[in-house]
Design a protein around this motif. Structure first.
Motif, PDB file in Angstrom:
ATOM      1  N   GLY A  50       0.833  -1.189   0.000  1.00 47.17           N
ATOM      2  CA  GLY A  50       0.000   0.000   0.000  1.00 47.17           C
ATOM      3  C   GLY A  50       0.870   1.241   0.000  1.00 47.17           C
ATOM      4  O   GLY A  50       2.090   1.161   0.117  1.00 47.17           O
ATOM      5  N   TYR A  51       0.247   2.399  -0.135  1.00 45.00           N
ATOM      6  CA  TYR A  51       1.038   3.617  -0.088  1.00 45.00           C
ATOM      7  C   TYR A  51       0.226   4.719   0.555  1.00 45.00           C
ATOM      8  O   TYR A  51      -0.995   4.659   0.620  1.00 45.00           O
ATOM      9  N   ARG A  52       0.935   5.726   1.042  1.00 51.37           N
ATOM     10  CA  ARG A  52       0.323   6.853   1.724  1.00 51.37           C
ATOM     11  C   ARG A  52       0.152   7.993   0.728  1.00 51.37           C
ATOM     12  O   ARG A  52       1.120   8.447   0.121  1.00 51.37           O
ATOM     13  N   ARG A  53      -1.055   8.460   0.561  1.00 54.51           N
ATOM     14  CA  ARG A  53      -1.320   9.507  -0.414  1.00 54.51           C
ATOM     15  C   ARG A  53      -0.683  10.827   0.017  1.00 54.51           C
ATOM     16  O   ARG A  53      -0.676  11.169   1.191  1.00 54.51           O
ATOM     17  N   SER A  54      -0.176  11.563  -0.959  1.00 55.38           N
ATOM     18  CA  SER A  54       0.437  12.851  -0.671  1.00 55.38           C
ATOM     19  C   SER A  54      -0.625  13.911  -0.439  1.00 55.38           C
ATOM     20  O   SER A  54      -1.755  13.796  -0.894  1.00 55.38           O
ATOM     21  N   ARG A  55      -0.257  14.974   0.282  1.00 52.80           N
ATOM     22  CA  ARG A  55      -1.169  16.096   0.484  1.00 52.80           C
ATOM     23  C   ARG A  55      -1.314  16.884  -0.813  1.00 52.80           C
ATOM     24  O   ARG A  55      -0.407  16.935  -1.644  1.00 52.80           O
ATOM     25  N   ALA A  56      -2.448  17.540  -0.964  1.00 50.19           N
ATOM     26  CA  ALA A  56      -2.732  18.270  -2.195  1.00 50.19           C
ATOM     27  C   ALA A  56      -1.712  19.378  -2.449  1.00 50.19           C
ATOM     28  O   ALA A  56      -1.364  19.657  -3.598  1.00 50.19           O
ATOM     29  N   ASP A  57      -1.219  20.024  -1.384  1.00 52.17           N
ATOM     30  CA  ASP A  57      -0.315  21.166  -1.588  1.00 52.17           C
ATOM     31  C   ASP A  57       1.107  20.753  -1.926  1.00 52.17           C
ATOM     32  O   ASP A  57       1.970  21.599  -2.122  1.00 52.17           O
ATOM     33  N   THR A  58       1.372  19.436  -1.996  1.00 55.73           N
ATOM     34  CA  THR A  58       2.710  18.968  -2.362  1.00 55.73           C
ATOM     35  C   THR A  58       2.816  18.609  -3.833  1.00 55.73           C
ATOM     36  O   THR A  58       3.894  18.216  -4.295  1.00 55.73           O
ATOM     37  N   GLN A  59       1.703  18.732  -4.580  1.00 58.64           N
ATOM     38  CA  GLN A  59       1.693  18.466  -6.010  1.00 58.64           C
ATOM     39  C   GLN A  59       1.071  19.664  -6.722  1.00 58.64           C
ATOM     40  O   GLN A  59       0.203  20.344  -6.174  1.00 58.64           O
ATOM     41  N   PRO A  60       1.495  19.966  -7.939  1.00 60.94           N
ATOM     42  CA  PRO A  60       0.945  21.141  -8.635  1.00 60.94           C
ATOM     43  C   PRO A  60      -0.516  20.953  -8.991  1.00 60.94           C
ATOM     44  O   PRO A  60      -0.932  19.850  -9.377  1.00 60.94           O
ATOM     45  N   PRO A  61      -1.335  21.989  -8.859  1.00 58.76           N
ATOM     46  CA  PRO A  61      -2.750  21.880  -9.224  1.00 58.76           C
ATOM     47  C   PRO A  61      -2.924  21.861 -10.734  1.00 58.76           C
ATOM     48  O   PRO A  61      -2.034  22.270 -11.486  1.00 58.76           O
ATOM     49  N   LEU A  62      -4.077  21.383 -11.185  1.00 61.48           N
ATOM     50  CA  LEU A  62      -4.351  21.356 -12.621  1.00 61.48           C
ATOM     51  C   LEU A  62      -4.510  22.760 -13.194  1.00 61.48           C
ATOM     52  O   LEU A  62      -4.220  22.995 -14.364  1.00 61.48           O
ATOM     53  N   ASN A  63      -4.971  23.699 -12.368  1.00 62.92           N
ATOM     54  CA  ASN A  63      -5.140  25.073 -12.822  1.00 62.92           C
ATOM     55  C   ASN A  63      -4.448  25.997 -11.840  1.00 62.92           C
ATOM     56  O   ASN A  63      -4.756  26.009 -10.653  1.00 62.92           O
ATOM     57  N   SER A  64      -3.486  26.750 -12.333  1.00 66.24           N
ATOM     58  CA  SER A  64      -2.763  27.698 -11.492  1.00 66.24           C
ATOM     59  C   SER A  64      -2.853  29.080 -12.130  1.00 66.24           C
ATOM     60  O   SER A  64      -2.360  29.277 -13.253  1.00 66.24           O
ATOM     61  N   PRO A  65      -3.484  30.061 -11.507  1.00 66.53           N
ATOM     62  CA  PRO A  65      -3.706  31.370 -12.123  1.00 66.53           C
ATOM     63  C   PRO A  65      -2.432  32.059 -12.610  1.00 66.53           C
ATOM     64  O   PRO A  65      -2.460  32.757 -13.636  1.00 66.53           O
ATOM     65  N   THR A  66      -1.316  31.884 -11.892  1.00 65.95           N
ATOM     66  CA  THR A  66      -0.097  32.567 -12.304  1.00 65.95           C
ATOM     67  C   THR A  66       0.607  31.875 -13.469  1.00 65.95           C
ATOM     68  O   THR A  66       1.464  32.474 -14.118  1.00 65.95           O
ATOM     69  N   TYR A  67       0.275  30.615 -13.717  1.00 66.25           N
ATOM     70  CA  TYR A  67       0.833  29.864 -14.834  1.00 66.25           C
ATOM     71  C   TYR A  67      -0.210  29.903 -15.944  1.00 66.25           C
ATOM     72  O   TYR A  67      -1.127  29.108 -16.001  1.00 66.25           O
ATOM     73  N   GLY A  68      -0.061  30.881 -16.857  1.00 70.51           N
ATOM     74  CA  GLY A  68      -1.128  31.258 -17.757  1.00 70.51           C
ATOM     75  C   GLY A  68      -1.720  30.156 -18.597  1.00 70.51           C
ATOM     76  O   GLY A  68      -2.948  30.091 -18.767  1.00 70.51           O
ATOM     77  N   SER A  69      -0.910  29.266 -19.162  1.00 78.28           N
ATOM     78  CA  SER A  69      -1.449  28.291 -20.102  1.00 78.28           C
ATOM     79  C   SER A  69      -2.342  27.254 -19.439  1.00 78.28           C
ATOM     80  O   SER A  69      -3.111  26.576 -20.130  1.00 78.28           O
ATOM     81  N   THR A  70      -2.295  27.108 -18.119  1.00 76.97           N
ATOM     82  CA  THR A  70      -3.172  26.134 -17.469  1.00 76.97           C
ATOM     83  C   THR A  70      -4.635  26.562 -17.553  1.00 76.97           C
ATOM     84  O   THR A  70      -5.532  25.719 -17.466  1.00 76.97           O
ATOM     85  N   ARG A  71      -4.886  27.863 -17.716  1.00 77.66           N
ATOM     86  CA  ARG A  71      -6.268  28.328 -17.816  1.00 77.66           C
ATOM     87  C   ARG A  71      -6.975  27.745 -19.041  1.00 77.66           C
ATOM     88  O   ARG A  71      -8.169  27.476 -19.019  1.00 77.66           O
TER      89      ARG A  71
END
Length: 237
Positions: free
Chosen positions: A7-28
Motif C-alpha cells: 500500500g502507499y500513503r497519499r500525498s497532500r494536495a499542496d505537495t503536487q501542482p494543481p491542474l489550474n494555477s492562475p499565475t501559470y497562464g497556459s493552465t487556464r
C-alpha cells in the motif's frame, strides 16, 4: 508464492501542482473543465511495450553526437540520482528520458523561436535506464535560462525535463529538475505551483562532490520519489 502488494500513503494536495494555477497562464486554457474519469487499465497498457536498452538505446552523454562531429558548447555537468518509492525501495530498470535547452537557453525544436543561437552539436535530449539499485547517471551541459512570455519579463530558471516510464505507456510520470541557488526560482510560476516549500525544494538538485569528476565536470544529484507523502512533485497538465 503469492505476490506481495504494498500500500502507499497519499500525498497532500499542496505537495503536487494543481491542474489550474492562475499565475501559470497556459493552465487556464488546458486544465480539465469537467470531473476526471478513472479509466481501468488493460493488460496491454500496464505491461507493454517492454522498455529495455536493447530496444531503446541509451544516450548517457548528451554533449557529443553519434557521428562525433563535435562537442556541445557550455558548462559540462554530470547528473545522477536514484528512483525509489516512498519507503526507499529502488525502482530498477526504469527508463528515464530527459530533454532541455542548450547553454544559450534554446531548445532544438522548430517551435522554439527564441533568437538565442542553436548548438549544432547538442540535440538536447537523452535516455538512460536505472540499475538494479535504482540509480541513473548521464552527462550533459547546464541549460540556459530563456524568456517564455507568461508575464512581463518572464524567464524560466535553468532546468531539465524528466520523463519516467514504468512497464508500459500508461506508467509515465513527468517532472523538472532545477539547480541550487538560481535567482529565478522565487519568480517562476511553474516552480511555485507547488505550494508546500519542502515539496517544492525536492525539485532542486544538490551539488554532489562524489559525482563530480576532477578537472572535468561538476556533479549534481537529483533523487526522485515516485509516490507517497515524500513524492517528488509531478506535472499533471
Amino acid at each position: 508464492m503469492s505476490e506481495v502488494v504494498h500500500g502507499y500513503r497519499r500525498s497532500r494536495a499542496d505537495t503536487q501542482p494543481p491542474l489550474n494555477s492562475p499565475t501559470y497562464g497556459s493552465t487556464r486554457a488546458r486544465h480539465p473543465q469537467q470531473p476526471l474519469l478513472e479509466l481501468p487499465h488493460t493488460l496491454t497498457e500496464t505491461s507493454s511495450p517492454v522498455f529495455t536498452p536493447a530496444r531503446y538505446p541509451e544516450t548517457v552523454d548528451l554533449t557529443v553526437l553519434e557521428n562525433g562531429a563535435g562537442e556541445a558548447m557550455g558548462e559540462r555537468i554530470i547528473v545522477g540520482g536514484r528512483l525509489t518509492d516512498e519507503d526507499g525501495r529502488p525502482i530498477p530498470h526504469a527508463m528515464v528520458e530527459v530533454w532541455q535547452a542548450n547553454a544559450a537557453g534554446r531548445y532544438n525544436h522548430e517551435g522554439d523561436d527564441h533568437d538565442a543561437p542553436l548548438d549544432p552539436n547538442f540535440r538536447g535530449m537523452g535516455r538512460v535506464f536505472t540499475d538494479e539499485n535504482g540509480f541513473y547517471r548521464y552527462v550533459t551541459i547546464r541549460p540556459g535560462a530563456y524568456p517564455w512570455r507568461n508575464h512581463h519579463n518572464a524567464w524560466r530558471p535553468n532546468h531539465i525535463h524528466y520523463s519516467l516510464f514504468g512497464h508500459g505507456f500508461a506508467q509515465r510520470m513527468i517532472t523538472q529538475m532545477y539547480f541550487p541557488g538560481d535567482p529565478l526560482l522565487p519568480l517562476d510560476p511553474i516552480f511555485n505551483t507547488v505550494a508546500d516549500e519542502a515539496a517544492r525544494n525536492r525539485l532542486v538538485a544538490t551539488f554532489d562532490l562524489e559525482l563530480t569528476r576532477p578537472e572535468w565536470a561538476l556533479g549534481f544529484r537529483f533523487d526522485i520519489v515516485l509516490r507517497g507523502r515524500e513524492a517528488t512533485p509531478m506535472e499533471n497538465t
